[in-house]
Design a protein around this motif. Structure first.
Motif, short mmCIF file in Angstrom:
data_model
loop_
_atom_site.label_atom_id
_atom_site.label_comp_id
_atom_site.label_asym_id
_atom_site.label_seq_id
_atom_site.Cartn_x
_atom_site.Cartn_y
_atom_site.Cartn_z
N ALA A 124 0.83 -1.21 0.00
CA ALA A 124 0.00 0.00 0.00
C ALA A 124 0.86 1.25 0.00
CB ALA A 124 -0.93 -0.02 1.21
N GLN A 125 1.97 1.21 0.73
CA GLN A 125 2.88 2.36 0.76
C GLN A 125 3.48 2.63 -0.62
OE1 GLN A 125 5.66 2.60 4.14
NE2 GLN A 125 4.53 0.91 5.08
N ILE A 126 3.89 1.56 -1.30
CA ILE A 126 4.47 1.70 -2.63
C ILE A 126 3.46 2.31 -3.60
CG2 ILE A 126 5.37 0.42 -4.61
CD1 ILE A 126 6.49 -1.62 -2.59
N LEU A 127 2.22 1.83 -3.55
CA LEU A 127 1.20 2.27 -4.49
C LEU A 127 0.72 3.69 -4.23
CD1 LEU A 127 -0.97 -1.00 -4.69
CD2 LEU A 127 0.71 -0.17 -6.36
N SER A 128 0.75 4.13 -2.97
CA SER A 128 0.17 5.43 -2.62
C SER A 128 1.18 6.55 -2.48
CB SER A 128 -0.62 5.31 -1.31
OG SER A 128 0.23 4.95 -0.24
N ALA A 133 2.71 12.60 -2.63
CA ALA A 133 3.63 13.64 -3.11
C ALA A 133 2.92 14.62 -4.03
CB ALA A 133 4.81 12.99 -3.83
N LYS A 134 2.07 14.10 -4.88
CA LYS A 134 1.34 14.95 -5.83
C LYS A 134 0.41 15.92 -5.11
CE LYS A 134 -2.09 14.61 -9.54
NZ LYS A 134 -2.90 13.66 -10.36
N PHE A 135 -0.36 15.42 -4.17
CA PHE A 135 -1.34 16.27 -3.49
C PHE A 135 -0.71 17.16 -2.43
CE2 PHE A 135 -4.20 13.39 -5.59
CZ PHE A 135 -5.30 14.18 -5.89
N PHE A 178 -1.83 5.36 4.73
CA PHE A 178 -1.59 6.53 5.58
C PHE A 178 -0.19 6.53 6.20
CE2 PHE A 178 -6.17 5.77 5.49
CZ PHE A 178 -6.59 6.99 4.99
N VAL A 179 0.40 5.34 6.36
CA VAL A 179 1.79 5.27 6.81
C VAL A 179 2.70 5.94 5.79
CG1 VAL A 179 3.73 3.72 7.26
CG2 VAL A 179 1.49 3.22 8.23
N ALA A 180 2.45 5.65 4.50
CA ALA A 180 3.24 6.28 3.44
C ALA A 180 3.12 7.80 3.50
CB ALA A 180 2.78 5.77 2.08
N GLY A 181 1.90 8.28 3.73
CA GLY A 181 1.68 9.72 3.79
C GLY A 181 2.40 10.36 4.96
#
Length: 270
Positions: A124-128, A133-135, A178-181
């Motif tokens: 999920a982190q890889i995909l999101s 970064a974009k938003f 959300f961890v990725a974020g």
């Protein structure tokens, strides 16, 4: 690439453990030995690393690192970020130990299931990651940090809804988004909240405080578990995370709009 490597190693570890009896200590000993050898290799390669600073600049940099200064906390953007980040990390890390206890005692997860939890989370982190970064470029780091931290707040209460292992695996995918974020945006905001000069000093202070939080917060989680039970402890962790997320929203909506907050004089000696 780092996420992909971590995903592959985690999946391999789970499959490796599944080949042995649960009571057998041998697979743990093998992995601990491998981990120790890899740590030695890391130390060797780090010792081979050399800085390219001129001698005078190197001495000056060493003196700065040796000097413990509280001046960094007078820089308003950094101080505001630090309050928000520490509040969030305390609430986030309170749940670490409780999640592990829940997975083992309540859901009876095996090592293979633990690896699947981690793999789906990392996937999920890889995909999101690119989405965050974009938003963040469009809406700003603090606004997105509020969203990411609020999303992390949903993890404990969603986890305790069921002990079904497939369900928990899907919840870990949700958490991974959300961890990725939070990981990406906290780092970006740290860079944004620190001046170019002496940035390493600011980051060192931040990491030092996080190390203290990493020691204390899980113990707070276990205390809540012992005092109130699993469901109540998870609910309290969710509430703490949600409350901490409003720090970022407050900074984004109030403080960043003030000219005084955008930066204050900072001493050259920092």
């Amino acid at each position: 690439m780092q996420y992909v490597a971590a995903l592959a190693v985690t999946l391999f570890t789970g499959l490796f453990f599944s080949l042995f009896n649960k009571q057998d200590a041998f697979p743990y000993q093998i992995l601990l030995a491998i981990g120790f050898l890899l740590a030695l290799l890391e130390i060797i390669f780090l010792l081979k690393h050399k800085d390219d600073f001129p001698t005078s600049e190197k001495k000056q940099e060493t003196m700065k690192r040796q000097k413990l200064s509280l001046t960094v906390f007078r820089y308003k953007p950094y101080a505001a970020f630090l309050v928000c980040a520490i509040a969030y990390n305390i609430s986030a890390q309170m749940g670490w130990s409780i999640f592990s206890i829940y997975h083992i005692k309540e859901a009876h997860a095996t090592a293979l299931w633990f690896s699947l939890f981690s793999v789906t989370n990392q996937l999920a982190q890889i995909l999101s990651l690119k989405w965050w970064a974009k938003f963040a470029d469009r809406w700003g780091n603090n606004i997105l940090l509020f969203v990411a931290a609020a999303g992390m707040a949903s993890a404990p209460v969603l986890t305790i809804l069921s002990t079904n292992l497939v369900y928990i695996t899907l919840i870990n995918f949700w958490i991974g988004i959300f961890v990725a974020g939070t990981n990406l945006l906290l780092f970006n905001q740290l860079l944004k909240a620190t001046p170019d000069k002496s940035r390493t000093n600011y980051i060192a202070n931040y990491n030092f405080l996080l190390a203290i939080v990493g020691f204390i917060a899980p113990q707070m989680g276990v205390f809540l578990l012992n005092q109130f039970g699993m469901d109540s402890a998870m609910t309290l962790v969710s509430a703490a995370r949600f409350a901490a997320s409003f720090c970022f929203l407050f900074v984004a909506m109030k403080l960043e709009n003030r000219k005084a907050f955008r930066g204050s004089p900072i001493e050259d000696s920092v």
